[in-house]
Design an enzyme around this catalytic site. Structure first.
Site, short mmCIF file in Angstrom:
data_model
loop_
_atom_site.label_atom_id
_atom_site.label_comp_id
_atom_site.label_asym_id
_atom_site.label_seq_id
_atom_site.Cartn_x
_atom_site.Cartn_y
_atom_site.Cartn_z
N LEU A 25 10.92 -4.58 0.49
CA LEU A 25 11.23 -3.34 -0.23
C LEU A 25 10.63 -2.16 0.51
O LEU A 25 9.43 -2.10 0.73
CB LEU A 25 10.70 -3.40 -1.67
CG LEU A 25 11.19 -2.28 -2.60
CD1 LEU A 25 11.21 -2.76 -4.05
CD2 LEU A 25 10.32 -1.03 -2.51
N HIS B 164 -2.42 -3.15 0.33
CA HIS B 164 -2.50 -1.87 1.01
C HIS B 164 -2.42 -0.76 -0.05
O HIS B 164 -1.73 -0.92 -1.05
CB HIS B 164 -1.33 -1.74 1.98
CG HIS B 164 -1.39 -0.57 2.90
ND1 HIS B 164 -1.01 0.69 2.52
CD2 HIS B 164 -1.81 -0.47 4.19
CE1 HIS B 164 -1.16 1.52 3.53
NE2 HIS B 164 -1.65 0.84 4.56
#
Length: 338
Positions: free
Chosen positions: A127, A231
């Site tokens: 994505l 992240h």
């Protein structure tokens, strides 16, 4: 503006390549490599073209398009059964408890064990939303469109599903986890290993990675701190996955240590709660905000709109009806946006 999620086409290669260059690395499913992306599109085309209903080793690539400008602004992917072409490796984080009677102390050691536990699962991944479009619910549209696609083609997907989140990457594009563990055995930096994996598969992991458990206490502090953390740019994605029913069950990525989220496919909220119904009317008289989808395989289209239940039928708004190419008496699959 009106956006639609649709099946990727051969002409989308240039758009995918431009988006791949914006990822900043560590994005295995969207490498900035034209031949690798072309191979993905070819594989996706074959999956969309196959009409059989059984589970296989397939990849579907979806594209987010601005219908007013024709621009491609995002992408996402679905893997129907991982670990069929190459082993699907993960680290499993576990704890070993040991007690010494003489010392009167109990020791708990965390270990990372190389495993293929998740082999055979389906995967949602790849994505990416263009930085200029990260508002207005488009990330949610991209993410949840995959679950509607699964609902509409349920037999093509496994009973377990996973999502890998990118781990901690430093400003130089390196991975503290890789540098503290795998990098010591491979003689290559994180960027090179990640690129090689994206384009050639991860058999080299099986060839060179030690098979015995790794005690996390032996890793550097920065490597230990990265285990199971997404992240910063992936925190919102992690929350969306949790809202769908995914959970972190101590599986982490072998490259960057990012968390792997898992769920039972039929328990994923957007798969479980979606409804399929005929359209009884198309109007602007309101309804709940919803994702609406129509079409099978290569004709699949999904957009944001409104839906209003009327007995065993549904009413949707004209804008989303045009976006997904449906008219009255057509059948849609939809789920509320909340």
């Amino acid at each position: 503006m009106t956006f639609v999620v649709r099946a990727a086409r051969e002409a989308d290669l240039a758009h995918l390549y431009e988006m791949a260059k914006l990822t900043g690395g560590g994005f295995t499913n969207l490498p900035a490599d034209r031949p690798a992306l072309k191979a993905k599109l070819d594989r996706s085309h074959a999956a969309f073209a196959r009409e059989g209903g059984e589970l296989g080793d397939e990849l579907f690539v979806l594209i987010l398009e601005n219908l007013e400008t024709g621009e491609v602004r995002g992408t996402c992917q679905l893997f129907t059964q991982v670990g069929q072409r190459h082993p699907f490796y993960s680290y499993r984080l576990s704890t070993l408890t040991q007690h010494s009677e003489k010392l009167g102390r109990t020791f708990r050691a965390e270990m990372l064990s190389l495993t293929t536990d998740l082999e055979g699962s389906s995967e949602v991944g790849g994505l990416f939303l263009h930085p200029g479009e990260r508002a207005g619910g488009l990330g949610m549209l991209l993410a949840r469109s995959r679950y509607l696609f699964i609902r509409m083609h349920r037999a093509r997907f496994a009973d377990r599903i996973l999502a890998e989140l990118r781990g901690i990457i430093d400003e130089a594009g390196g991975s503290p986890f890789w540098d503290g563990l795998a990098g010591r055995f491979f003689g290559m930096n994180f960027q090179d290993a990640d690129q090689y994996n994206a384009t050639h598969g991860n058999q080299f992991i099986a060839d060179l990675m030690p098979k015995h458990p790794i005690y996390t206490a032996m890793l550097s502090e920065t490597a230990r701190a990265a285990i199971g953390l997404p992240h910063p740019s992936g925190r919102a994605a992690m929350r969306m996955l949790e809202n769908e029913g995914f959970a972190f069950e101590n599986y982490v990525d072998i490259f960057d240590g990012g968390p792997t989220m898992t769920a039972r496919t039929d328990n994923v909220r957007s798969v479980r709660d979606a409804r399929t119904a005929p359209i009884v009317a198309i109007d602007n008289e309101g309804g709940a905000q919803a994702l609406v989808a129509h079409g099978s395989l290569a004709d699949f289209r999904c957009a944001l709109g409104t839906a209003r239940d009327v007995a065993d039928a549904v009413v949707i708004d004209p804008l989303s009806a045009r976006a997904i190419g449906v008219q009255e008496d057509g059948v849609i699959t939809y789920t509320t946006r909340a």
